[in-house]
Design a protein around this motif. Sequence first.
Motif, PDB file in Angstrom:
ATOM      1  N   HIS A  24     -69.584  60.858 -48.383  1.00  0.00           N
ATOM      2  CA  HIS A  24     -67.660  61.286 -48.871  1.00  0.00           C
ATOM      3  C   HIS A  24     -67.693  62.846 -49.815  1.00  0.00           C
ATOM      4  N   ARG A  25     -67.168  63.661 -48.547  1.00  0.00           N
ATOM      5  CA  ARG A  25     -67.414  64.903 -48.828  1.00  0.00           C
ATOM      6  C   ARG A  25     -65.727  65.224 -49.841  1.00  0.00           C
ATOM      7  N   LEU A  26     -65.627  65.490 -50.958  1.00  0.00           N
ATOM      8  CA  LEU A  26     -64.271  65.773 -51.916  1.00  0.00           C
ATOM      9  C   LEU A  26     -63.911  67.589 -51.654  1.00  0.00           C
ATOM     10  N   TRP A  27     -62.910  67.119 -52.001  1.00  0.00           N
ATOM     11  CA  TRP A  27     -61.767  68.724 -52.227  1.00  0.00           C
ATOM     12  C   TRP A  27     -62.659  69.910 -53.739  1.00  0.00           C
ATOM     13  N   ILE A  28     -62.883  70.908 -53.138  1.00  0.00           N
ATOM     14  CA  ILE A  28     -63.718  71.847 -54.721  1.00  0.00           C
ATOM     15  C   ILE A  28     -62.825  73.372 -54.200  1.00  0.00           C
ATOM     16  N   TYR A  29     -62.726  73.286 -55.608  1.00  0.00           N
ATOM     17  CA  TYR A  29     -62.406  74.782 -55.486  1.00  0.00           C
ATOM     18  C   TYR A  29     -63.403  75.092 -55.472  1.00  0.00           C
ATOM     19  N   ALA A  30     -64.219  75.910 -54.676  1.00  0.00           N
ATOM     20  CA  ALA A  30     -65.820  76.911 -54.482  1.00  0.00           C
ATOM     21  C   ALA A  30     -65.493  77.830 -54.876  1.00  0.00           C
ATOM     22  N   SER A  31     -66.440  78.632 -55.160  1.00  0.00           N
ATOM     23  CA  SER A  31     -66.548  80.145 -56.140  1.00  0.00           C
ATOM     24  C   SER A  31     -67.910  79.931 -56.540  1.00  0.00           C
ATOM     25  N   ALA A  71     -64.340  75.681 -60.746  1.00  0.00           N
ATOM     26  CA  ALA A  71     -65.175  75.592 -59.423  1.00  0.00           C
ATOM     27  C   ALA A  71     -65.403  73.812 -60.061  1.00  0.00           C
ATOM     28  N   MET A  72     -66.450  73.877 -60.966  1.00  0.00           N
ATOM     29  CA  MET A  72     -66.965  73.201 -61.247  1.00  0.00           C
ATOM     30  C   MET A  72     -66.399  70.985 -61.665  1.00  0.00           C
ATOM     31  N   LEU A  73     -64.765  72.100 -62.420  1.00  0.00           N
ATOM     32  CA  LEU A  73     -63.566  70.620 -62.821  1.00  0.00           C
ATOM     33  C   LEU A  73     -63.091  70.376 -62.265  1.00  0.00           C
ATOM     34  N   SER A  74     -63.276  71.065 -60.350  1.00  0.00           N
ATOM     35  CA  SER A  74     -62.280  70.899 -59.738  1.00  0.00           C
ATOM     36  C   SER A  74     -62.902  69.756 -58.849  1.00  0.00           C
ATOM     37  N   TYR A  75     -64.571  69.587 -59.358  1.00  0.00           N
ATOM     38  CA  TYR A  75     -65.242  68.243 -57.982  1.00  0.00           C
ATOM     39  C   TYR A  75     -65.506  67.583 -59.042  1.00  0.00           C
ATOM     40  N   SER A  76     -65.521  67.943 -60.636  1.00  0.00           N
ATOM     41  CA  SER A  76     -65.557  66.340 -61.128  1.00  0.00           C
ATOM     42  C   SER A  76     -63.750  65.985 -61.153  1.00  0.00           C
ATOM     43  N   PHE A  77     -62.197  66.876 -61.429  1.00  0.00           N
ATOM     44  CA  PHE A  77     -61.245  66.244 -61.064  1.00  0.00           C
ATOM     45  C   PHE A  77     -61.124  65.218 -59.494  1.00  0.00           C
ATOM     46  N   SER A  78     -62.439  65.862 -58.370  1.00  0.00           N
ATOM     47  CA  SER A  78     -61.780  65.049 -57.658  1.00  0.00           C
ATOM     48  C   SER A  78     -62.974  63.203 -57.993  1.00  0.00           C
ATOM     49  N   LEU A  79     -63.513  64.027 -58.073  1.00  0.00           N
ATOM     50  CA  LEU A  79     -64.412  62.257 -58.677  1.00  0.00           C
ATOM     51  C   LEU A  79     -64.063  60.830 -59.379  1.00  0.00           C
ATOM     52  N   PHE A  80     -63.521  61.895 -60.457  1.00  0.00           N
ATOM     53  CA  PHE A  80     -62.693  60.732 -60.600  1.00  0.00           C
ATOM     54  C   PHE A  80     -61.401  60.263 -60.536  1.00  0.00           C
ATOM     55  N   TRP A  81     -60.795  60.911 -59.374  1.00  0.00           N
ATOM     56  CA  TRP A  81     -59.822  60.569 -58.984  1.00  0.00           C
ATOM     57  C   TRP A  81     -60.674  59.539 -56.893  1.00  0.00           C
ATOM     58  N   PHE A  82     -61.867  59.597 -56.666  1.00  0.00           N
ATOM     59  CA  PHE A  82     -62.180  58.560 -56.049  1.00  0.00           C
ATOM     60  C   PHE A  82     -62.591  57.512 -56.829  1.00  0.00           C
ATOM     61  N   PHE A  83     -62.824  57.108 -58.189  1.00  0.00           N
ATOM     62  CA  PHE A  83     -63.258  56.507 -59.361  1.00  0.00           C
ATOM     63  C   PHE A  83     -62.149  55.912 -59.077  1.00  0.00           C
ATOM     64  N   ALA A  84     -61.009  56.351 -59.207  1.00  0.00           N
ATOM     65  CA  ALA A  84     -59.836  55.698 -59.764  1.00  0.00           C
ATOM     66  C   ALA A  84     -59.385  54.580 -57.908  1.00  0.00           C
ATOM     67  N   TRP A  85     -59.836  54.977 -57.053  1.00  0.00           N
ATOM     68  CA  TRP A  85     -59.710  54.417 -56.054  1.00  0.00           C
ATOM     69  C   TRP A  85     -60.640  53.875 -55.062  1.00  0.00           C
ATOM     70  N   ASN A  86     -61.403  53.718 -55.723  1.00  0.00           N
ATOM     71  CA  ASN A  86     -62.812  53.325 -54.773  1.00  0.00           C
ATOM     72  C   ASN A  86     -63.517  51.804 -55.384  1.00  0.00           C
ATOM     73  N   LYS A  87     -63.832  51.517 -55.065  1.00  0.00           N
ATOM     74  CA  LYS A  87     -64.922  49.868 -55.624  1.00  0.00           C
ATOM     75  C   LYS A  87     -66.691  50.970 -55.442  1.00  0.00           C
ATOM     76  N   ILE A  88     -67.217  51.128 -57.016  1.00  0.00           N
ATOM     77  CA  ILE A  88     -67.977  51.461 -56.937  1.00  0.00           C
ATOM     78  C   ILE A  88     -69.463  50.629 -56.889  1.00  0.00           C
ATOM     79  N   PRO A  89     -70.689  51.200 -56.627  1.00  0.00           N
ATOM     80  CA  PRO A  89     -71.848  49.890 -56.203  1.00  0.00           C
ATOM     81  C   PRO A  89     -72.157  50.033 -58.030  1.00  0.00           C
TER      82      PRO A  89
END
Length: 387
Positions: A70-77, A88-106
Amino acid sequence: MISVLIITNYFPPETGAASNRIFHLAEGLQKHNYKVSVLTPLPNYPTGQIFENYKGKFKSSSIENNITIHRLWIYASNSKNKLLRLIAMLSYSFSLFWFFAWNKIPKTVIIQSPPLLVAFTSVFFLRSKKRKIILNVSDLWPIAGLELGAFKKNFSYKLLEKIERFNYKHADLVLGQSNEIINHVKSLFPEKDTFLYRNYPDFIVPEIPERAGSKGKLKMVYAGLLGIAQGIYKLCQELDYTHVQFHIYGAGAEREKIQTLISNNSELDIIYHNEISRDKLHEALLSYDLTIIPLLNRIYGSVPSKIFEYARLGLPMIYFGGGEGESIIKDYRLGWVAEAGNYNDLNTVISRVNPSDLKLNNRNRIIKIAIENFDFDKQLDALIEKV
């Protein structure tokens, strides 16, 4: 079948040590009958721009080599501006939080650190008594940033130290790629479960061709990131080209400065070859007499993965970075060591290289050492047993 999620900032098609390390870990676990999934940003490293095939996407999911990616959105720089890098780091962190909220994590999650903020986001939201958090620490931040001059001991640095300690505290197992990393973690949390997990490569050992040694100058090569930490630009300025011709492969922040230096100083015997694929690079490296592994400053906890990769290629090395990497070169007799930061000593070491140490029999000896001591499969088996 056990499911495991790997969270990382770097993954192929991106190049570099971090990308290769996580790819081999994911592939190795999959071959051991783990159901592996990977969370990573849309490819953007080292250019700081989203790769062409992924532009305009918010998310991209695929299955490659039986691994779900799964490749997630990032503000690349890759800007030197600290604020943009933080965004850039916070943008990926936001994408991770969004993924965790909507997906079952192993129940088993492996988290790559650094970046600290990304690791913190993952540890903070996924820590649970029912879930095993494995933190894979490849560099000691913020200490490394302090030694590189990127940080000062101020409020921000103290905050990063607190984040670092939070990550260690809530990890069930900490993997460190050097003994210095393990010792640092243990100094903060003496009871923490740790495991030395080196960045050993996983590729078929090539047959080294019989070749005539270079006549005249030694052909020395550097291949990898042309970043601030490696100090290749300064190295180009400080080398004594009486005894050596210097070849460079790679890309990074210093590339343009190096290219300008070469074009403006024809007397410097430097050849820049741009960036090529890993397979083609391995083939190209076999044509050189020796390689150099430099660090601009000695970085506590850092052991360049090139040591293990070049050993598997049978390529003699000059190590110019101090620390634990220097000890590995000496202990396994993989080449020569020059005092970190001392360019006079480096030039002296190069001038004293014995051509007999560059011949086929010594290269095969180095390969044998790599096979016996830097084996990816044996290390992975030990990690799986521990997990």
